[in-house]
Design an enzyme around this catalytic site. Structure first.
Site, PDB file in Angstrom:
ATOM      1  N   ALA A  42     -11.633   2.512   4.688  1.00 48.50           N
ATOM      2  CA  ALA A  42     -10.705   1.664   3.935  1.00 48.50           C
ATOM      3  C   ALA A  42      -9.879   2.481   2.933  1.00 48.50           C
ATOM      4  O   ALA A  42     -10.094   3.688   2.758  1.00 48.50           O
ATOM      5  CB  ALA A  42     -11.484   0.568   3.221  1.00 48.50           C
ATOM      6  N   HIS A  43      -8.969   1.816   2.265  1.00 43.91           N
ATOM      7  CA  HIS A  43      -8.047   2.514   1.372  1.00 43.91           C
ATOM      8  C   HIS A  43      -8.778   3.198   0.210  1.00 43.91           C
ATOM      9  O   HIS A  43      -9.709   2.671  -0.342  1.00 43.91           O
ATOM     10  CB  HIS A  43      -6.928   1.609   0.853  1.00 43.91           C
ATOM     11  CG  HIS A  43      -7.341   0.314   0.264  1.00 43.91           C
ATOM     12  ND1 HIS A  43      -6.432  -0.671  -0.025  1.00 43.91           N
ATOM     13  CD2 HIS A  43      -8.551  -0.188  -0.066  1.00 43.91           C
ATOM     14  CE1 HIS A  43      -7.065  -1.700  -0.530  1.00 43.91           C
ATOM     15  NE2 HIS A  43      -8.338  -1.442  -0.562  1.00 43.91           N
ATOM     16  N   ASN A  44      -8.297   4.404  -0.081  1.00 47.17           N
ATOM     17  CA  ASN A  44      -8.773   5.191  -1.222  1.00 47.17           C
ATOM     18  C   ASN A  44     -10.200   5.694  -1.096  1.00 47.17           C
ATOM     19  O   ASN A  44     -10.786   6.185  -2.060  1.00 47.17           O
ATOM     20  CB  ASN A  44      -8.588   4.401  -2.520  1.00 47.17           C
ATOM     21  CG  ASN A  44      -7.118   4.126  -2.766  1.00 47.17           C
ATOM     22  OD1 ASN A  44      -6.652   3.017  -2.594  1.00 47.17           O
ATOM     23  ND2 ASN A  44      -6.382   5.163  -3.095  1.00 47.17           N
TER      24      ASN A  44
ATOM     25  N   GLN B 250       0.858  -1.185   0.000  1.00 48.40           N
ATOM     26  CA  GLN B 250       0.000   0.000   0.000  1.00 48.40           C
ATOM     27  C   GLN B 250       0.896   1.237   0.000  1.00 48.40           C
ATOM     28  O   GLN B 250       1.410   1.653   1.026  1.00 48.40           O
ATOM     29  CB  GLN B 250      -0.914  -0.026   1.227  1.00 48.40           C
ATOM     30  CG  GLN B 250      -1.749  -1.308   1.330  1.00 48.40           C
ATOM     31  CD  GLN B 250      -2.833  -1.400   0.283  1.00 48.40           C
ATOM     32  OE1 GLN B 250      -3.714  -0.553   0.211  1.00 48.40           O
ATOM     33  NE2 GLN B 250      -2.773  -2.435  -0.560  1.00 48.40           N
TER      34      GLN B 250
ATOM     35  N   SER C 222     -12.319   2.541  -1.788  1.00 52.45           N
ATOM     36  CA  SER C 222     -12.542   3.358  -2.976  1.00 52.45           C
ATOM     37  C   SER C 222     -13.914   4.011  -3.038  1.00 52.45           C
ATOM     38  O   SER C 222     -14.238   4.664  -4.034  1.00 52.45           O
ATOM     39  CB  SER C 222     -12.306   2.549  -4.263  1.00 52.45           C
ATOM     40  OG  SER C 222     -10.971   2.083  -4.292  1.00 52.45           O
TER      41      SER C 222
END
Lengths: 334, 334, 334
Positions: free
Chosen positions: A236-238, A195, A256
């Site tokens: 969460a990521h993004n 990441q 996302s």
């Protein structure tokens, strides 16, 4: 603090003796001598009449009902919010300086007006701006930056390469910049995806206790200015969260997903990944969101609580819902 | 890194000038000179044609569409996962050695190639194996063991008597070996049951930020090899999770439940205690599981989100479902 | 420990040779020489007959089925709970004294029989009572108090102005006294309300790993005596939890809600704010509670899990429930 001085600080007019002193806030019912209280609406009229507060924040319409001096304001709740910081010292505002037990990397940059708590770790090339407060046991990772006037309570982790703006407040146990859940399936099981993005947090952002914000997979995870996040939230990521959006406790937002500005997301909502929630969406507590929302407005998905005997029957009925639809269609055809 | 060198490291063939250098990963749309990108399927064909990446990972079918040199691979997503570790240094890989501020018990055993971060505590008879990394502020309890190449990010707690295998990665705020929720009712309230089991975590396990794994009541709680756990997951005492199972964020699994191997559990699922979930089960996000699952396959229980005016009517209808079933039965009998 | 000595400690009578020694607890199936096990009911009769335990805790009705000496008790489960502490030393019970690396404020008061772990921070005017144990990396904030015999596992944060009673046990990562989610809307976004209340935790309270308890906005958040809270629970500001109530993991309780005494709240329940849940309410796992509950009893709201093909149809049917009600009404009118 004299009432006239408080009125000046809050830019409010007053009625009654402005020489009286108030020392702390209390609710209408619990207030006594030296206490400032507030009444928001006609709903509080009787409590206002009965209060023993030394002074109250009231809207114009309630001013005559107060048995004590008043500070007149359009929004007593907002005035109460402001007064809370004037009357009660901020426990996060500690003396500037670096605790003797803290570990600050030689290549980190800490402003002389910032405060670094006991056993805090400020890593290589991290920057702590003016008047920022880093609580005990916090970690600020390499090349990360904590903006001016931002306060981290004890036990906050800011991983490497993350940025927090100004005037943020981060509660204990929050983790900013953890490695998100990115894995590619392979013949030998899950292969982790490194990441390499960071987290960019705007200004005036509140991050609750034990809330986690994952770093981006490639680009950054982004939390815009003025966002307020309660406790135990998972971002969460993004994910991107738009300006001034408020998210209550225990919410999870998967990878996302983009949440618009000025949204209000109720507690324990769960939003799956890769969705787009437009601006101004209000979600009832415990909603599950599996599709993008393109229209502002209020939404819900929770089912009613029932005594267990009724609930058992509803549970069975629910599992036969599909058949029920067909049976009604058949009846209609007759 | 030269493209030919990268191709060699990833065991891939290439097309085009292999002398070009790539330095970092980027998405097709954001990539520029020096960037490596990837296209997974025909869905990305147009973005591939338009990319400014220096090179791309592509499946054979897309090789001709790339405007730049290509690395040909059966699974570009998996190749991207591998490339991410080759092009971007792992921030967890720090210099071996014990930080001056760390506290390592005289009876602990730390391999000389391991790294112990600032203010970390390694307790009595704990073992830290070769190339393991213990982040700042971590605690490794008495008689616990951290396997080779396993990395604990800052602020991880491994309680006493727990074992982590090799090549695991544990995110900040995770707690491994907390005392589970075991109490016996008594005339004087709840009597705590001493939790005397431990936690056994296999190899190549990912444990997310602020995830908690309780120690066993008598026997151990077990997480098998290759399991990946996202953030904010709660694993209760004596749960067993089978090999390569993936669990998304905010999931709760109550005591003694056994989850099979190669399962995929969506975010915010809640699984009650003493169940058995067989291998290969896929659970949609936000499902509630109150009974054992004996057949592999995909399952769900979430209800749809609705604008609040419609939702209110559905809510009422749901609370009358049982009666509705009866009314339809009566209509059918006529 | 000799069986007769154990029987004396637990105030139980025994049958068989009381000179035998037991060293640890084990389940009926896993027990071997030196192990003490327990059988709760007739359901365990066969396992009891087959056990290799050296001794067992049994109710009178099962005494004759045991192939080994027995300790006779009305509630074997409760006796097992008690025995677990007698046979297995409590890992939290460490030597009194203050670790050399701990930081104790000159104006804090730590009882000489208390134990303060490595890198712990005890702030100004905090009090740690007799036999209390403060784990490594814990923070006890200014003017807070940890009662006698209370144990904080490593990495617990107790913020300023919070009180914990006696004989409590707090798991790692718990945060007590974080600033709750109080904000007033303004033209410039959310204005934080200074949270000036504290947290008052009674005696014999269990607080799970990574559970968060917010301080009150004005008055205190209150957790009564004997309450047991599992992991990853979120308790918002000004919540009150009544005596001996048990709350399972991942539950969220929003602001100002009052939960009665002797309630049992299943895992992942979500309770919205400003409600009143009466005494003796039992909530099934994953229930959503949006209205006050005035009658004791068991309640639920979860919907059934289905294979995804059936679930998709139920999902659609659910979204048409309101229309279905109308259609049935129309059919009935014919």
């Amino acid at each position: 603090m004299k009432l006239c001085e408080l009125a000046q600080r809050l830019a409010l007019s007053w009625e009654g003796s402005a020489d009286l002193e108030v020392h702390r806030l209390a609710s209408l019912r619990n207030a006594g001598p030296g206490d400032l209280s507030f009444a928001v609406s006609a709903q509080h009229k009787q409590a206002l009449i009965d209060t023993h507060a030394t002074a109250v924040l009231v809207p114009p319409a309630l001013a005559d009902s107060a048995p004590c001096p008043t500070l007149i304001c359009d929004s007593p709740y907002l005035a109460y919010a402001s007064a809370s910081w004037v009357l009660h010292p901020d426990p996060a505002l500690v003396k500037p300086g670096i605790a003797a037990t803290a570990s600050v990397h030689a290549d980190a940059r800490v402003h002389e007006s910032a405060a670094i708590g006991e056993f805090a770790v400020i890593d290589r090339e991290a920057v702590v701006e003016a008047h920022a407060v880093i609580g005990a046991h916090c970690t600020v990772g390499a090349e990360s930056r904590v903006g001016a006037h931002t306060a981290l309570m004890p036990h906050v982790v800011v991983a490497h390469g993350c940025v927090l703006g100004e005037h943020c407040r981060v509660q204990s146990g929050a983790v900013i910049g953890s490695e998100g859940f990115g894995f590619a399936p392979s013949a030998n099981g899950w292969q982790a995806i490194h990441q390499i993005g960071g987290v960019r947090v705007g200004s005036r952002v509140h991050i609750g206790a034990n809330t986690t914000i994952d770093r981006g997979a490639m680009d950054d995870t982004e939390i815009a200015d003025g966002v307020i996040l309660d406790n135990q939230i998972q971002i969460a990521h993004n994910v991107k969260i738009g300006k001034n959006t408020a998210i209550a406790g225990c919410v999870g937002i998967a990878g996302s997903t983009v949440v618009g500005s000025s949204c209000q997301i109720g507690g324990a909502c769960n939003i799956v990944g890769h969705l787009k929630i437009t601006d101004g969406v209000v979600l009832n507590a415990a909603s599950t969101i599996t599709q993008s929302i393109t229209e502002p407005g209020r939404y819900g998905s929770a089912v009613p609580l029932m005594p267990v005997s009724r609930w058992r029957r509803a549970y069975i009925a629910f599992s036969q819902l599909d058949g029920l639809m067909k049976r009604v269609r058949k009846l209609e055809q007759k």
